[in-house]
Design a protein around this motif. Sequence first.
Motif, PDB file in Angstrom:
ATOM      1  N   MET A 146      14.745  19.290  10.469  1.00 15.49           N
ATOM      2  CA  MET A 146      14.761  20.728  10.739  1.00 15.49           C
ATOM      3  C   MET A 146      15.905  21.403   9.983  1.00 15.49           C
ATOM      4  N   ASP A 147      17.034  20.716   9.889  1.00 20.74           N
ATOM      5  CA  ASP A 147      18.151  21.260   9.130  1.00 20.74           C
ATOM      6  C   ASP A 147      17.831  21.287   7.631  1.00 20.74           C
ATOM      7  N   THR A 148      17.127  20.255   7.154  1.00 19.75           N
ATOM      8  CA  THR A 148      16.764  20.203   5.736  1.00 19.75           C
ATOM      9  C   THR A 148      15.778  21.307   5.375  1.00 19.75           C
ATOM     10  N   LEU A 149      14.799  21.552   6.239  1.00 17.17           N
ATOM     11  CA  LEU A 149      13.779  22.562   5.970  1.00 17.17           C
ATOM     12  C   LEU A 149      14.222  23.969   6.331  1.00 17.17           C
ATOM     13  N   GLY A 150      15.347  24.089   7.024  1.00 14.39           N
ATOM     14  CA  GLY A 150      15.821  25.412   7.422  1.00 14.39           C
ATOM     15  C   GLY A 150      15.012  26.020   8.550  1.00 14.39           C
ATOM     16  N   VAL A 151      14.507  25.190   9.444  1.00 15.43           N
ATOM     17  CA  VAL A 151      13.692  25.659  10.565  1.00 15.43           C
ATOM     18  C   VAL A 151      14.583  25.868  11.787  1.00 15.43           C
ATOM     19  N   ARG A 152      14.394  26.982  12.450  1.00 15.40           N
ATOM     20  CA  ARG A 152      15.159  27.290  13.660  1.00 15.40           C
ATOM     21  C   ARG A 152      14.342  26.905  14.881  1.00 15.40           C
ATOM     22  N   ILE A 153      14.883  26.007  15.673  1.00 19.84           N
ATOM     23  CA  ILE A 153      14.225  25.551  16.891  1.00 19.84           C
ATOM     24  C   ILE A 153      14.795  26.319  18.075  1.00 19.84           C
ATOM     25  N   PRO A 154      13.952  26.877  18.954  1.00 15.89           N
ATOM     26  CA  PRO A 154      14.474  27.620  20.124  1.00 15.89           C
ATOM     27  C   PRO A 154      15.366  26.745  20.992  1.00 15.89           C
ATOM     28  N   ARG A 155      16.444  27.341  21.466  1.00 20.59           N
ATOM     29  CA  ARG A 155      17.372  26.653  22.354  1.00 20.59           C
ATOM     30  C   ARG A 155      17.308  27.307  23.731  1.00 20.59           C
ATOM     31  N   PRO A 156      17.442  26.532  24.791  1.00 22.12           N
ATOM     32  CA  PRO A 156      17.379  27.125  26.140  1.00 22.12           C
ATOM     33  C   PRO A 156      18.591  28.012  26.388  1.00 22.12           C
ATOM     34  N   PRO A 157      18.394  29.091  27.101  1.00 26.98           N
ATOM     35  CA  PRO A 157      19.539  29.960  27.428  1.00 26.98           C
ATOM     36  C   PRO A 157      20.518  29.230  28.344  1.00 26.98           C
ATOM     37  N   PRO A 158      21.792  29.542  28.248  1.00 28.99           N
ATOM     38  CA  PRO A 158      22.769  28.851  29.107  1.00 28.99           C
ATOM     39  C   PRO A 158      22.530  29.166  30.580  1.00 28.99           C
ATOM     40  N   GLY A 159      22.656  28.149  31.418  1.00 29.76           N
ATOM     41  CA  GLY A 159      22.478  28.335  32.853  1.00 29.76           C
ATOM     42  C   GLY A 159      23.756  28.807  33.525  1.00 29.76           C
ATOM     43  N   ARG A 160      23.606  29.178  34.762  1.00 31.73           N
ATOM     44  CA  ARG A 160      24.773  29.633  35.516  1.00 31.73           C
ATOM     45  C   ARG A 160      25.696  28.475  35.867  1.00 31.73           C
ATOM     46  N   LYS A 161      25.140  27.305  35.986  1.00 30.34           N
ATOM     47  CA  LYS A 161      25.964  26.124  36.272  1.00 30.34           C
ATOM     48  C   LYS A 161      25.377  24.934  35.558  1.00 30.34           C
ATOM     49  N   PHE A 162      26.181  23.870  35.474  1.00 28.34           N
ATOM     50  CA  PHE A 162      25.752  22.673  34.751  1.00 28.34           C
ATOM     51  C   PHE A 162      24.563  22.032  35.473  1.00 28.34           C
ATOM     52  N   GLY A 163      23.529  21.667  34.700  1.00 32.27           N
ATOM     53  CA  GLY A 163      22.358  21.006  35.266  1.00 32.27           C
ATOM     54  C   GLY A 163      21.212  21.936  35.571  1.00 32.27           C
ATOM     55  N   ASP A 164      21.385  23.242  35.330  1.00 32.00           N
ATOM     56  CA  ASP A 164      20.290  24.176  35.570  1.00 32.00           C
ATOM     57  C   ASP A 164      19.150  23.919  34.602  1.00 32.00           C
ATOM     58  N   LEU A 165      17.939  23.903  35.133  1.00 34.67           N
ATOM     59  CA  LEU A 165      16.765  23.718  34.295  1.00 34.67           C
ATOM     60  C   LEU A 165      16.391  25.029  33.623  1.00 34.67           C
ATOM     61  N   PRO A 166      15.860  24.977  32.390  1.00 33.79           N
ATOM     62  CA  PRO A 166      15.442  26.224  31.726  1.00 33.79           C
ATOM     63  C   PRO A 166      14.272  26.866  32.451  1.00 33.79           C
ATOM     64  N   GLU A 167      14.075  28.137  32.192  1.00 36.46           N
ATOM     65  CA  GLU A 167      12.998  28.874  32.842  1.00 36.46           C
ATOM     66  C   GLU A 167      11.639  28.379  32.356  1.00 36.46           C
ATOM     67  N   ALA A 168      10.614  28.693  33.163  1.00 35.35           N
ATOM     68  CA  ALA A 168       9.262  28.249  32.812  1.00 35.35           C
ATOM     69  C   ALA A 168       8.783  28.889  31.511  1.00 35.35           C
ATOM     70  N   SER A 169       9.204  30.113  31.247  1.00 35.62           N
ATOM     71  CA  SER A 169       8.794  30.775  30.010  1.00 35.62           C
ATOM     72  C   SER A 169       9.333  30.032  28.783  1.00 35.62           C
ATOM     73  N   PHE A 170      10.582  29.550  28.862  1.00 31.87           N
ATOM     74  CA  PHE A 170      11.129  28.789  27.743  1.00 31.87           C
ATOM     75  C   PHE A 170      10.427  27.447  27.603  1.00 31.87           C
ATOM     76  N   ALA A 171      10.065  26.817  28.702  1.00 32.35           N
ATOM     77  CA  ALA A 171       9.375  25.524  28.644  1.00 32.35           C
ATOM     78  C   ALA A 171       8.033  25.666  27.930  1.00 32.35           C
ATOM     79  N   ARG A 172       7.347  26.787  28.141  1.00 31.51           N
ATOM     80  CA  ARG A 172       6.074  27.002  27.457  1.00 31.51           C
ATOM     81  C   ARG A 172       6.291  27.159  25.955  1.00 31.51           C
ATOM     82  N   VAL A 173       7.343  27.889  25.570  1.00 32.29           N
ATOM     83  CA  VAL A 173       7.630  28.056  24.146  1.00 32.29           C
ATOM     84  C   VAL A 173       8.078  26.734  23.526  1.00 32.29           C
ATOM     85  N   ASP A 174       8.899  26.000  24.243  1.00 29.97           N
ATOM     86  CA  ASP A 174       9.418  24.733  23.721  1.00 29.97           C
ATOM     87  C   ASP A 174       8.306  23.708  23.532  1.00 29.97           C
TER      88      ASP A 174
END
Length: 203
Positions: A146-174
């Motif tokens: 991905m770094d070689t091809l210059g592709v940007r992969i979506p990253r989960p938004p930071p959670g309020r605390k450590f161990g928070d799971l990403p939202e369902a909307s991000f899971a669908r995109v991921d």
Amino acid sequence: MADIRLAQPRANRLWLYVGVLAALGFILWASAFVVGDATNPAEAPKVGAQMDFGEERTPVLPAQATPFQSMESLQTRDLGRLIRLTGAVESRVAGNAVWVRSPGGRRILVRFEPPPSPEALRRIGGSIEVDGYLEKISEAEFEVWMDTLGVRIPRPPPGRKFGDLPEASFARVDSLFIKNFYISVRPEALEPRPREEPAEASK
């Protein structure tokens, strides 16, 4: 007083054993004329084209590629499966690889192995339709590509605390970004496909 005993010498049976072995060898040699010689290369079992079935042999059917869009999820049991990928090229061609988006929105890495000719790589752009084999890729190697091809992969938004799971909307995109498989394409798949001749119009 001397103890004198008379002992009868043992008969020499060496020639008897030699004669028996020679007779057995002659019998085995003669049996080849009756049951055949299993060590004869001309009589060895034949396989494949050497069986000379001729017209009775069933023609070999070409492998049928499975459309990538019809595969809802990729599993380990699908490794080595022939897949037909149709989609849009979303990155530049680098290192004999490219990032492709299918009509369903899923993205997957396509690698050309072994490397094709530079002319074939220059024809890649816009849309692509190739047949390739599904292969496994590690997460670390995927990040390098991905770094070689210059592709940007979506990253989960930071959670309020450590161990928070990403939202369902991000899971669908991921889930649209396939990170553990890629499609290996042979150079001959990039050659222009011959166009089918149109059927003659019925009179």
